[in-house]
Every structure is written in structure tokens, then in C-alpha cells.
Design a protein around this motif. Structure first.
Motif, mmCIF file in Angstrom:
data_model
loop_
_atom_site.group_PDB
_atom_site.id
_atom_site.type_symbol
_atom_site.label_atom_id
_atom_site.label_comp_id
_atom_site.label_asym_id
_atom_site.label_seq_id
_atom_site.Cartn_x
_atom_site.Cartn_y
_atom_site.Cartn_z
ATOM 1 N N THR A 1 0.834 -1.204 0.000
ATOM 2 C CA THR A 1 0.000 0.000 0.000
ATOM 3 C C THR A 1 0.866 1.250 0.000
ATOM 4 O O THR A 1 1.839 1.345 0.748
ATOM 5 N N ARG A 2 0.485 2.205 -0.822
ATOM 6 C CA ARG A 2 1.195 3.498 -0.805
ATOM 7 C C ARG A 2 0.623 4.339 0.331
ATOM 8 O O ARG A 2 -0.541 4.718 0.319
ATOM 9 N N VAL A 3 1.438 4.630 1.298
ATOM 10 C CA VAL A 3 1.018 5.465 2.418
ATOM 11 C C VAL A 3 2.258 6.119 3.014
ATOM 12 O O VAL A 3 3.288 5.467 3.196
ATOM 13 N N SER A 4 2.177 7.418 3.257
ATOM 14 C CA SER A 4 3.317 8.146 3.807
ATOM 15 C C SER A 4 2.857 9.512 4.283
ATOM 16 O O SER A 4 1.748 9.964 3.963
ATOM 17 N N LEU A 5 3.715 10.168 5.045
ATOM 18 C CA LEU A 5 3.433 11.533 5.488
ATOM 19 C C LEU A 5 3.247 12.454 4.294
ATOM 20 O O LEU A 5 2.308 13.251 4.246
ATOM 21 N N GLY A 6 4.128 12.366 3.324
ATOM 22 C CA GLY A 6 4.020 13.229 2.148
ATOM 23 C C GLY A 6 2.725 13.015 1.403
ATOM 24 O O GLY A 6 2.102 13.974 0.920
ATOM 25 N N GLN A 7 2.269 11.761 1.310
ATOM 26 C CA GLN A 7 1.038 11.472 0.586
ATOM 27 C C GLN A 7 -0.177 12.052 1.300
ATOM 28 O O GLN A 7 -1.068 12.618 0.665
ATOM 29 N N LEU A 8 -0.227 11.923 2.640
ATOM 30 C CA LEU A 8 -1.372 12.459 3.374
ATOM 31 C C LEU A 8 -1.462 13.968 3.239
ATOM 32 O O LEU A 8 -2.566 14.524 3.101
ATOM 33 N N LEU A 9 -0.334 14.657 3.279
ATOM 34 C CA LEU A 9 -0.356 16.109 3.089
ATOM 35 C C LEU A 9 -0.783 16.465 1.667
ATOM 36 O O LEU A 9 -1.479 17.465 1.451
ATOM 37 N N TRP B 1 13.258 9.500 -13.021
ATOM 38 C CA TRP B 1 13.042 8.499 -11.971
ATOM 39 C C TRP B 1 12.143 9.007 -10.860
ATOM 40 O O TRP B 1 11.617 8.227 -10.065
ATOM 41 N N TYR B 2 11.929 10.336 -10.787
ATOM 42 C CA TYR B 2 11.181 10.895 -9.656
ATOM 43 C C TYR B 2 9.683 10.666 -9.824
ATOM 44 O O TYR B 2 9.089 11.016 -10.842
ATOM 45 N N SER B 3 9.092 10.088 -8.811
ATOM 46 C CA SER B 3 7.645 9.922 -8.717
ATOM 47 C C SER B 3 7.224 10.361 -7.327
ATOM 48 O O SER B 3 7.721 9.822 -6.324
ATOM 49 N N PRO B 4 6.335 11.355 -7.202
ATOM 50 C CA PRO B 4 5.982 11.856 -5.863
ATOM 51 C C PRO B 4 5.373 10.754 -4.989
ATOM 52 O O PRO B 4 4.587 9.930 -5.448
ATOM 53 N N ASN B 5 5.754 10.751 -3.735
ATOM 54 C CA ASN B 5 5.199 9.854 -2.719
ATOM 55 C C ASN B 5 5.262 8.385 -3.129
ATOM 56 O O ASN B 5 4.251 7.693 -3.175
ATOM 57 N N PRO B 6 6.449 7.874 -3.401
ATOM 58 C CA PRO B 6 6.546 6.476 -3.814
ATOM 59 C C PRO B 6 6.520 5.499 -2.644
ATOM 60 O O PRO B 6 6.503 4.288 -2.847
ATOM 61 N N GLY B 7 6.538 6.018 -1.410
ATOM 62 C CA GLY B 7 6.702 5.168 -0.244
ATOM 63 C C GLY B 7 5.600 4.145 -0.073
ATOM 64 O O GLY B 7 4.410 4.479 -0.071
ATOM 65 N N LEU B 8 5.985 2.884 0.068
ATOM 66 C CA LEU B 8 5.056 1.798 0.368
ATOM 67 C C LEU B 8 5.028 1.570 1.869
ATOM 68 O O LEU B 8 5.928 1.974 2.602
ATOM 69 N N ALA B 9 3.991 0.893 2.331
ATOM 70 C CA ALA B 9 3.836 0.672 3.762
ATOM 71 C C ALA B 9 5.045 -0.033 4.358
ATOM 72 O O ALA B 9 5.458 0.265 5.479
ATOM 73 N N THR C 1 8.803 2.255 9.739
ATOM 74 C CA THR C 1 8.310 2.147 8.364
ATOM 75 C C THR C 1 7.116 3.071 8.167
ATOM 76 O O THR C 1 6.545 3.612 9.121
ATOM 77 N N ASN C 2 6.714 3.237 6.918
ATOM 78 C CA ASN C 2 5.522 4.030 6.625
ATOM 79 C C ASN C 2 4.298 3.439 7.299
ATOM 80 O O ASN C 2 3.426 4.163 7.780
ATOM 81 N N ARG C 3 4.220 2.105 7.326
ATOM 82 C CA ARG C 3 3.075 1.478 7.978
ATOM 83 C C ARG C 3 3.075 1.768 9.475
ATOM 84 O O ARG C 3 2.027 2.081 10.052
ATOM 85 N N ARG C 4 4.233 1.672 10.087
ATOM 86 C CA ARG C 4 4.326 1.925 11.523
ATOM 87 C C ARG C 4 3.885 3.346 11.832
ATOM 88 O O ARG C 4 3.183 3.598 12.808
ATOM 89 N N TRP C 5 4.315 4.300 11.006
ATOM 90 C CA TRP C 5 3.904 5.691 11.210
ATOM 91 C C TRP C 5 2.405 5.845 11.005
ATOM 92 O O TRP C 5 1.726 6.497 11.804
ATOM 93 N N ALA C 6 1.876 5.234 9.955
ATOM 94 C CA ALA C 6 0.450 5.381 9.647
ATOM 95 C C ALA C 6 -0.420 4.773 10.736
ATOM 96 O O ALA C 6 -1.484 5.322 11.076
ATOM 97 N N VAL C 7 -0.004 3.628 11.276
ATOM 98 C CA VAL C 7 -0.777 2.994 12.346
ATOM 99 C C VAL C 7 -0.908 3.938 13.536
ATOM 100 O O VAL C 7 -2.001 4.126 14.093
ATOM 101 N N SER C 8 0.191 4.550 13.947
ATOM 102 C CA SER C 8 0.148 5.490 15.067
ATOM 103 C C SER C 8 -0.654 6.737 14.714
ATOM 104 O O SER C 8 -1.420 7.252 15.530
ATOM 105 N N ALA C 9 -0.469 7.241 13.485
ATOM 106 C CA ALA C 9 -1.155 8.468 13.077
ATOM 107 C C ALA C 9 -2.666 8.283 13.069
ATOM 108 O O ALA C 9 -3.406 9.059 13.695
#
Length: 1005
Positions: free
Chosen positions: A441-449, A593-601, A622-630
Motif C-alpha cells: 500500500t502506498r502510504v506516507s506523510l508526504g502522501q497524506l499532506l 526516476w522521480y515519482s511523488p510519494n513512492p513510499g510503500l507501507a 516504516t511508513n506502515r508503523r507511522w500510519a498505524v500510530s497516526a
């Protein structure tokens, strides 16, 4: 039978008079009253308004000056419906100089339909300056209905500069205290939000629609007045005294509303109720009614169904620094300012108020300090008893009002259930999103903003130094930082350190690394920086100007960000340092090569650092660990778009990144930032920003609870404190000081995906239970002295009983974070668990209580001594401030020592210690207790024992006690006691360890 001529001609004349008057009404819009308008001259013309001065023949400055502000939907002539009974006429007759700001009709003004709410507030402020310039006097700023809201807002915007007082009529401050027509709060706010976001930002409200809307607020009264007019249409003499008022209300007095102004009104003051909470925005500046310091007089209509008394009286809570008065009238909304009651009572009292405030007369008889009414309001906010007392409504009206009151009581009983259901509806999508996070899953701080910027580009994202940064502006800043990093060679997966104070640039840098797919290594600004750089495998450091030199000493490449693009860092050609603010983002070509918010969980997103057992440890998130807490935090704290989260927590602390920032972003809340923690700034900004949620770590709130400014205590907008590590004693002081705010304590482990939250108001000190969607937890039996798990007869690790201390374990998912150490075959064959570094106990309700870190347990001769329960036990003593427990070497084992600081003027005795610590089992009590002048803390406000441990045992004296196991009591520490424990006598007095204060200055035997 002969008919009387009167009997025949009377009805005929009545019919003829009715026809004649009716024809005049149809042709002219009303009856000709032959009344001349009150004389005035326009002294200022601007695109937003014209400034009228009435009775220009009177010398300017010879009388108290009053500026009258109409609401957006009414013509300025609301203050001059008649010369004899209108506001300007009565004020003039009573010795006041009346001025009126005329906004005109937006649909007839150039650019009028694009006017915003802020345009009106700024216009009122400008008009105040012009009246002051003309009269040389401070101005009494007065407004009716929404005009009064403008007066409040302009007064706050000006911080009361140049204002003698503020006077309002039926003007709500707490818009959600009692909504018109008894609308439920949830329905009203949701409807207002939809209208603001999707309808009124594209259209405007014509004058006829404004008129109809006002009349629909009280349709029965509107119908009654029209019927009465028709029934008296034959009697011209009876109609003429009220004809100007009727014509004003029926046709001439209404003007169009611009769509943006209504949308802003609905969003700021209905959806978010920011007249009460503060934090509304005027020209990108944050404003709060708490900044009003001039006297306030508010007129309250007992039967006002639009500006209901509870909503109007909200001003006494919203403006705690002002002396607030009220005058209550038996009148409805319009009757407060127009009509016989207004002419006879309202405006003479207003004039007398202005003269009194300027020392020119006595106080008005019926004006008194405002107190919040305790009378239960009906569904419209107007109490049944007020309606009965008024004596105007019919028996049927009274019966209907009483029935509505009973319905209101019934609805009130079910309100909590409805509120809970509403919260469930709001939080279910977050929990669902949590459950849907898979490794790919694509999820990250940058993506949520990014999502926030797409959903609401003009929405407010960050608040910093009294300024607002919108979602779109934040997105642009992040994208510019991304371009700068790419130009410097930073690529996806690179480990880049962030060494910055909590400020927008720090968040932009962290989010930019997330959007780029790089790893943000959040560096602690202390003496362990070099170790953290090495453990985090940092290739470069982004630093603010304040940390430039510290970052440069690590030998890493340093990128300086923030502090403004006009500052001079004096870099010259300094090698290894780049000023990112001088990079032109438009000149940077984005590589393919740049793609915004490429971070996977499953991808590593952050590296953080903790101190454990005297050493620095890197924790990979990880992104998942951050998302779970967020998302977990946003759900547990019910964070939403109406919240403003005051982020006091340092970003390099797990609580700052995982709960404070993470929860605010996941909840769509505004984030208020404080660069360096300053209790004085907090006192001011909590109102100005409209702070509803405050983040914290450990002892950070100590200084706040000690503030002696009542502006923080009285009617503050804070509903919640969220964070981790708050000691029990401080927790109880926070609840007392900031009532009715509550505390939600989180435990978010850096191992696994554990998130515990204490949502109970009855268990201060507990960490609570796992949040839905986060990792399941269990307590494993553990020997804290040997550091080994305890097994059952089958060789599996034994699960702890209720009340037993064990090591917290997190059930590992199939897509377990690669950085997390796991164990298999723990409680059953084939299971997988991740051990945390913390020891807990579980009570009979299923709530978890932390007792220690595995590295800080004191290994005494009698077994392990857990440090956190000691602090909880001492919290029973009101004089205790900060507590830290630690072990010092005593032969082959350790001796448990507790150091405390005392609150000002407090004393500590042997009896106090013995009683407080008797709550612990004898083997869990510290062997030594001593009072110190201060206890060092980490950068995230956790008490630090390193210096105290290095100082060794406390010296004998009145500031230290030892535990006597034989009697179970504490006694003054002596050399003999130290010798019996095998401890050296005469510990170093380094100013941190043992206090040298004599008995009678806080120390008593």
C-alpha cells in the motif's frame, strides 16, 4: 325599519379607505409617511464602505463617538428607520456622536460579490481609525446581530486599540450554544460545511432570499404581522407610526450577501465555532476574542430566537480579559434595535453607557456584569419561562413551547448516545483505512499532506508565529524543498538527517524527504549527535540556521533550510555547507526516476533514537508503523478539521512524530507549532490559535500548570492533552488546572505496531488498551534481573496473570517491519511476536500500566525494583514535583535510590514518605530517598538519572532518608545507615545531587 347612516356609511368608508391605502401600497410599496431622513454626510468613500456621520453640524470630538455596524444582510438604515425612534436620532438626543459604516449592497458594488468576511472586519477596523482621526477620541464600537460579531472580531483584530468599549445587540459569540429553530448541532455544522465548501463559494444570496430567510426564522410572527397590517389597512393613522419599520423589514432593508463571506462565516463560526475557541483568520493573521480587553456591553433579548441568550452570553467566556456587562430586554431579535422598546430602553441605555465609560454620567440602571445563565434553555435557546414572563405569546404558543421543552429534555437524554454514534461515523473510515494497509500500500506523510491539499487547497494546515499556512502553500513549499534536494543529489532511499527546531521548515523538510522516498533520520540535538549520525547511516544533514554549526561539526554535508530567504548565513565559499533557500526550484529539472510519494507501507520512512541503559539506540520506523500510530491517534483523540493541535512535542521524539504530528495530519486538524517551548507564549497562543488539543511528553507541562495567569484557566478552548510519559502527579495537576480538559496518554512503541491509549477518565497513569487496527499485545513472564523469559511446563513462554509484571509483546504481522526483531514459537507453536523494551502489568479491566524499561530496572539484592510505581506512589504527596529513581552499585547488587524536587514552599517529612510509599510492597520501596535542587531532563523532558547515579549515594542530612525494613518506615539518613548498605559515606555535592538546604526550608523530620 330606518337604518342609521353611520351603520351604512361606516363599512363603506372602511372599504374605500382599505382600497385607497392598498392601492398606495401596491403602487409605492407602502404608505407615504412624509418623514424626512436624518441628516448625515459621507466623510469617507472606499470600495468596501462609506462612512456616514450623522448630525454633521455638531462639532466633531465634542461628544463620545459611537460607530454603528450593520449586519451583512441589512441596509445601514437599520439605525435610522425613523428620526424620532431610530438609533442615530436617540443617541444624538442623549449626547452621543453617531457614525455608521455603510457596506452598501454587494450586488451593486464593484467586486462586491467577491467580498470575504475578513474584508468586512478590516473595513470596520479602518473605519474606527477614521472616526478617531476625525474626533480625536477613542471609539465605542457597536453592532447589531452579525454587525456585533464584526465588532467583536474587529476589536480582537485591533487588540482593543483605540476602542472605548464594544456594544452589541443579539450578537452570538458561542454560535453552537443554541442554534436557531432548535437545529441539532451535528446537523447544523455538517450542513453549514457542505454549503460553505460546495454551494456558497460559487453563488451569492440575493436580497429577497436574505429577507425570506430572516422571516422563516419566525414564520408565525411574520404571518401575524402581515395579517395585522391587512386588518388595519383602513386605519391610516394607526399604521403610519409603524409604516417605516414595516417597509424596512418587508422590502427596503435587505441587501445581498456575497457567497465567499457567507461561506467563511459558516466555516469559521458555525462549523468550527471559532468565536469561542479562537484561532479565526483575518488577512492570514490568527485572532481570538480573548484579545479583547476593552469593556463590553451586550444586549440580550429574552425572546430572541436568532441571537439566543446562551449564544449571546458566550462572550463572557470568549473574552476573559474584558469586563463584560449585559442588559436584558423583553424583546425579540429585531426589537432590540428597532421599535418602541429600542427607542425607550435600548438606545437611551447605550448613550448612558457611553457617557458613563467616559466619566460623564452614572452607569445605566439595568446594566450589570454578565454571568452565564444556569436556566435550562428550550430547543431554540430561549427558555420556556422567558416566553411566559414576556406575556406576549398566546396560550397555544406557551403550550407549544412547553412541548418543545419536553422534546428537548428527551433529546438531551439521548445526546451522549448520538454523540458517540457521530464519533463512530467519523472514525470508522480511519479504522477501515488502517485495516487496509498492506505491505504494497502506498502510504506516507508526504502522501497524506498531498491528499489534504487536493481536498482543501485553501484549508489551514500550519499555524506559526501568528500566521496561517494553507494546505496549498504547504504543498508548494514541500515540492520546492524536494526540487532543492534533487538538485543536491538526494535520491530515493537516501538517509538524510534532520536537525531542526519544531518549525514549519522542519515539517517541510521531513515531508519532502517522505515525498521523495528518502529516509528522514530525526537527529536529537544533544551530545550523542555523532553516535546518532553513525547509527542512522546519515549521508547529509538538513539543519536550520540555529543548528548549522552543530551539524557541521559532524563532518557531514549540511543543507541549511528555514529562517527566511533574506537572512545572511555568512557562508561564503564554505565547503560542505549549502544554503537551500538560495536554490531556485524553477530551475531544477525533475529527473525521470522521480515519482511523488513512492513510499510503500513496508518501506523504511524514519529513523529515530532513544536512550536505553545509558546507550543510544536507533529505531527504524516504516511508513506502515507511522500510519498505524497516526490514524490510531486521530481515532482515539477524535481529531477532526475543527481541532487545532498545539505541537509542543519535539519532532525527534517518537511521540512528536507518531502521535502529535501524525494524529493531526491523519485527522485533518490544524497544526500549531512552537519552535522552542515557552510557557509565556503558550498562555497567549492557546487563545489566539484556538488550541483544542495540546501534545506533550513526560514533564513538559510542569511549567504550564504553574502559570499564574487566569487567562489560561478561565474558559480556555483546550479539550484534550495527548502525549506519552506524563507522571501521575503531574497528570492530576493538569486535570485540576485545565478542567474540564482531559488527558489521553498514548504508548506507541518503536518495536512492532503497538499503540495503547488511555481513553478512561477514571484511570490517570494507565497506558490503556490497544487501539483497534493496531497490533495485539500480550505480557510475557520475564525475570528482569537475569533478563530471561520464564517458560511454562511445555517450554513456551508463560503469559502473565492479572497484576503480574511482564514484558510487553506485540503480535507480528506477516509483513513485519524488517527492522523489528521477532521471536517465533512464543506462546504457541508457529506464532510470531516482537518484544518491546518495556515492562507492564495488566489490571482486571484489561488496562495496561507501565512499570519500567528493561534497562532501568534496579537489580537489588531482594529482586527487581521497578522505578515508575515509585513515582506514582509519591504523587500522593502534593509537595512533590519531579521524581526519578535509579540504581547505584552496592556490592554485587544495586541499591534503589529516589531523588525528588519539591514545589515551592513544600515540606517533606519521614512520616510523609512512609505513608506514601506504604502503597508499594516492601521489596518495591526505594532504599534511599533524597531531595535535590533540580533533576536534569532530556530534550523531550524525561527526567534523567545519569548525573545523579554518577554522584553516588546521597550524603547524610535533613534532606535524605533511608528505609528501615524492620519497622517499615523511613528515617533520616545517617552514616551508619549507609555503612550497613555497603555504600560509601559522603557523596559528592555537585549542585545536582544532594540538597544542602537546612530543615525548616522545605525539609522536615
Amino acid at each position: 325599519m330606518q337604518l342609521n347612516q353611520k351603520t351604512i356609511l361606516g363599512p363603506v368608508n372602511r372599504v374605500l379607505a382599505t382600497a385607497q391605502n392598498g392601492l398606495e401600497v401596491l403602487r409605492l410599496g407602502g404608505l407615504d409617511t412624509a418623514v424626512e431622513p436624518t441628516p448625515f454626510e459621507v466623510l469617507e468613500r472606499r470600495p468596501m464602505y462609506r462612512l456616514r456621520r450623522y448630525f454633521p453640524e455638531v462639532e466633531a470630538g465634542s461628544r463620545p463617538a459611537m460607530l454603528l455596524v450593520p449586519p451583512m444582510m441589512l441596509d445601514a438604515n437599520v439605525y435610522d428607520v425613523t428620526r424620532q425612534a431610530g438609533a442615530v436620532g436617540v443617541l444624538h438626543d442623549h449626547g452621543v456622536d453617531p457614525w455608521v459604516i455603510d457596506f452598501g449592497s454587494p450586488d451593486r458594488e464593484a467586486g462586491g460579490l467577491a467580498r470575504t468576511l475578513a474584508d468586512h472586519v478590516v473595513a470596520v477596523s479602518q473605519a474606527v481609525d477614521q472616526v478617531r482621526a476625525q474626533t480625536g477620541r477613542d471609539v465605542h464600537l457597536s453592532g447589531y446581530s452579525q454587525g456585533g460579531m464584526f465588532a467583536y472580531q474587529a476589536g480582537a483584530y485591533r487588540q482593543s486599540a483605540g476602542l472605548a468599549s464594544i456594544v452589541t445587540f443579539g450578537s452570538p459569540a458561542d454560535t453552537l450554544a443554541a442554534l436557531p429553530l432548535g437545529l441539532p448541532e451535528g446537523l447544523a455544522t455538517k450542513g453549514a460545511e457542505i454549503l460553505a465548501d460546495h454551494v456558497l463559494n460559487k453563488v451569492y444570496l440575493p436580497a429577497w432570499a436574505a429577507r425570506i430567510g430572516f422571516q422563516l426564522m419566525d414564520p408565525a410572527k411574520t404571518a401575524k404581522s402581515r395579517i395585522d397590517f391587512l386588518r388595519q389597512l383602513h386605519d391610516r393613522e394607526a399604521l403610519l407610526p409603524r409604516e417605516q419599520q414595516r417597509r424596512f423589514l418587508e422590502a427596503e432593508g435587505w441587501v445581498a450577501w456575497s457567497g465567499p463571506a457567507i461561506a467563511e462565516l459558516l466555516k469559521q463560526f458555525i462549523v468550527h465555532n471559532r468565536m469561542m475557541t479562537g484561532g479565526f483568520v483575518i488577512e492570514d493573521r490568527l485572532v481570538s476574542l480573548a484579545e479583547i480587553s476593552c469593556p463590553v456591553l451586550s444586549f440580550v433579548g429574552e425572546v430572541d430566537d436568532i441571537g439566543q441568550p446562551p449564544a449571546v452570553r458566550g462572550i463572557v467566556r470568549a473574552a476573559p480579559r474584558a469586563d463584560v456587562y449585559e442588559m436584558t430586554l423583553r424583546a425579540g431579535h429585531f426589537g432590540l434595535v428597532v421599535g418602541s422598546t429600542a427607542a425607550a430602553q435600548t438606545w437611551p441605555a447605550v448613550a448612558q453607557w457611553a457617557l458613563w465609560r467616559e466619566g460623564l454620567g452614572p452607569a445605566p440602571d439595568k446594566v450589570h456584569p454578565m454571568e452565564v445563565s444556569t436556566e435550562t434553555a428550550g430547543p431554540s435557546g430561549v427558555s420556556v419561562s422567558s416566553r411566559i414572563t414576556h406575556g406576549v405569546t398566546s396560550i397555544a404558543d406557551i403550550g407549544l413551547g412547553a412541548a418543545k421543552g419536553l422534546v428537548g429534555i428527551t433529546l438531551g437524554v439521548g445526546r451522549s448516545s448520538a454523540a458517540i454514534a457521530g464519533e463512530a461515523v467519523r472514525t470508522l473510515p480511519r479504522l477501515a483505512r488502517l485495516g487496509q494497509i498492506q505491505p504494497h500500500t502506498r502510504v506516507s506523510l508526504g502522501q497524506l499532506l498531498d491528499e489534504q491539499a487536493r481536498r482543501s487547497p485553501d484549508g489551514e494546515c500550519f499555524l506559526f508565529e501568528d500566521r496561517v499556512h494553507t494546505n496549498e502553500a504547504v504543498k508548494e513549499r514541500i515540492d520546492n524543498v524536494v526540487r532543492g534536494l534533487i538538485s543536491l543529489g538526494v535520491r530515493q532511499g537516501a538517509h538524510v538527517g534532520v536537525l531542526m527546531d519544531t518549525r514549519p521548515s522542519a515539517l517541510a523538510a521531513t515531508a519532502a524527504l517522505s515525498r521523495l522516498g528518502a529516509v528522514a533520520v530525526l537527529l536529537p540535538p544533544d551530545q550523542e549527535l555523532a553516535t546518532a549520525v553513525e547509527l542512522g547511516e546519515v549521508c547529509a544533514i538538513i539543519a536550520d540556521p540555529e543548528h548549522l554549526e552543530t551539524a557541521a561539526r559532524t563532518g557531514c554535508q549540511v543543507y541549511v533550510l528555514g529562517g527566511g530567504d533574506t537572512r545572511d548565513l555568512g557562508l561564503g565559499d564554505r565547503p560542505g555547507v549549502v544554503d537551500m533557500e538560495r536554490i531556485d526550484p524553477d530551475s531544477v529539472r525533475l529527473p525521470d526516476w522521480y515519482s511523488p510519494n513512492p513510499g510503500l507501507a513496508r518501506d523504511l520512512a524514519f529513523v529515530m533514537f532513544t536512550r536505553s541503559g545509558g546507550r543510544t539506540e536507533a529505531k527504524q520506523i516504516t511508513n506502515r508503523r507511522w500510519a498505524v500510530s497516526a490514524f490510531g491517534t486521530a481515532t482515539a483523540a477524535a481529531l477532526g478539521r475543527g481541532d487545532t493541535v498545539y505541537c509542543l512535542t519535539p519532532l525527534h521524539h517518537p511521540s512528536g512524530l507518531l502521535t502529535s504530528l501524525g494524529g493531526a495530519v491523519a485527522g485533518g486538524s490544524r497544526i500549531a507549532l512552537m519552535g522552542t517551548f515557552d510557557p509565556g507564549r503558550f498562555r497567549d497562543e492557546v487563545h489566539r490559535y484556538g488550541v483544542t488539543v495540546v501534545s506533550y511528553t513526560w514533564n513538559q507541562l510542569r511549567e504550564l500548570v504553574d502559570l499564574e495567569d487566569p487567562a489560561v484557566d478561565d474558559h480556555h478552548p483546550i479539550r484534550l492533552f495527548i502525549g506519552s510519559g506524563m507522571p501521575l502527579g503531574l497528570w492530576e495537576r493538569v486535570l485540576e488546572r485545565f478542567a474540564p480538559a482531559q488527558v489521553v496518554e498514548f504508548y506507541a512503541s518503536t518495536e512492532g505496531s503497538v499503540v495503547l491509549a488511555n481513553l478512561s477518565t477514571g484511570k490517570p497513569g494507565a497506558k490503556g488498551r490497544p487501539l483497534p487496527g493496531t497490533a495485539a499485545v500480550e505480557l510475557a513472564a520475564y525475570d528482569a534481573v537475569s533478563g530471561r523469559f520464564l517458560e511454562d511446563e511445555h517450554g513456551f513462554i508463560r503469559q502473565c496473570e492479572v497484576g503480574e509484571v511482564g514484558r510487553l509483546m506485540a503480535r507480528a504481522r506477516a509483513d513485519v517491519d524488517p527492522s523489528t526483531a521477532t521471536m517465533r514459537g512464543v506462546f504457541a507453536q508457529g506464532d510470531t511476536w516482537a518484544p518491546t523494551a518495556h515492562l507492564f502489568r495488566r489490571d482486571g479491566d484489561g488496562d495496561y500500566w507501565m512499570v519500567d524499561n528493561i534497562h532501568s530496572v534496579v537489580r537489588s539484592a531482594a529482586g527487581p525494583v521497578y522505578t515508575m510505581p515509585i513515582a506514582d506512589a509519591l504523587a500522593a504527596l502534593p509537595g512533590i514535583d519531579v521524581v526519578v529513581s535509579y540504581g547505584i552499585a552496592a556490592g554485587e547488587h544495586e541499591c534503589a535510590v529516589t531523588a525528588v524536587t519539591l514545589r515551592g514552599g513544600a515540606e517533606l517529612t519521614s512520616a510523609d514518605l512512609s505513608e506514601a510509599l506504604s502503597a508499594l510492597a516492601p521489596d518495591q520501596r526505594p532504599a534511599l530517598v533524597h531531595v535535590v535542587d533540580s533533576i536534569p531532563t532530556t530534550t523531550w523532558y524525561r527526567p534523567r538519572s545519569k548525573e545523579l547515579r554518577a554522584a553516588g549515594a546521597p550524603a547524610p542530612g535533613p534532606a535524605a532518608w533511608s528505609y528501615n525494613p524492620a519497622g517499615g518506615k523511613y528515617q533520616r539518613l545517617t552514616k551508619a545507615s549507609l555503612q550497613r548498605m555497603g555504600l560509601p559515606v559522603g557523596a559528592a555535592r555537585n549542585g545536582v545531587a544532594t540538597s544542602s538546604r537546612p530543615a525548616g526550608t522545605g525539609i522536615a523530620e
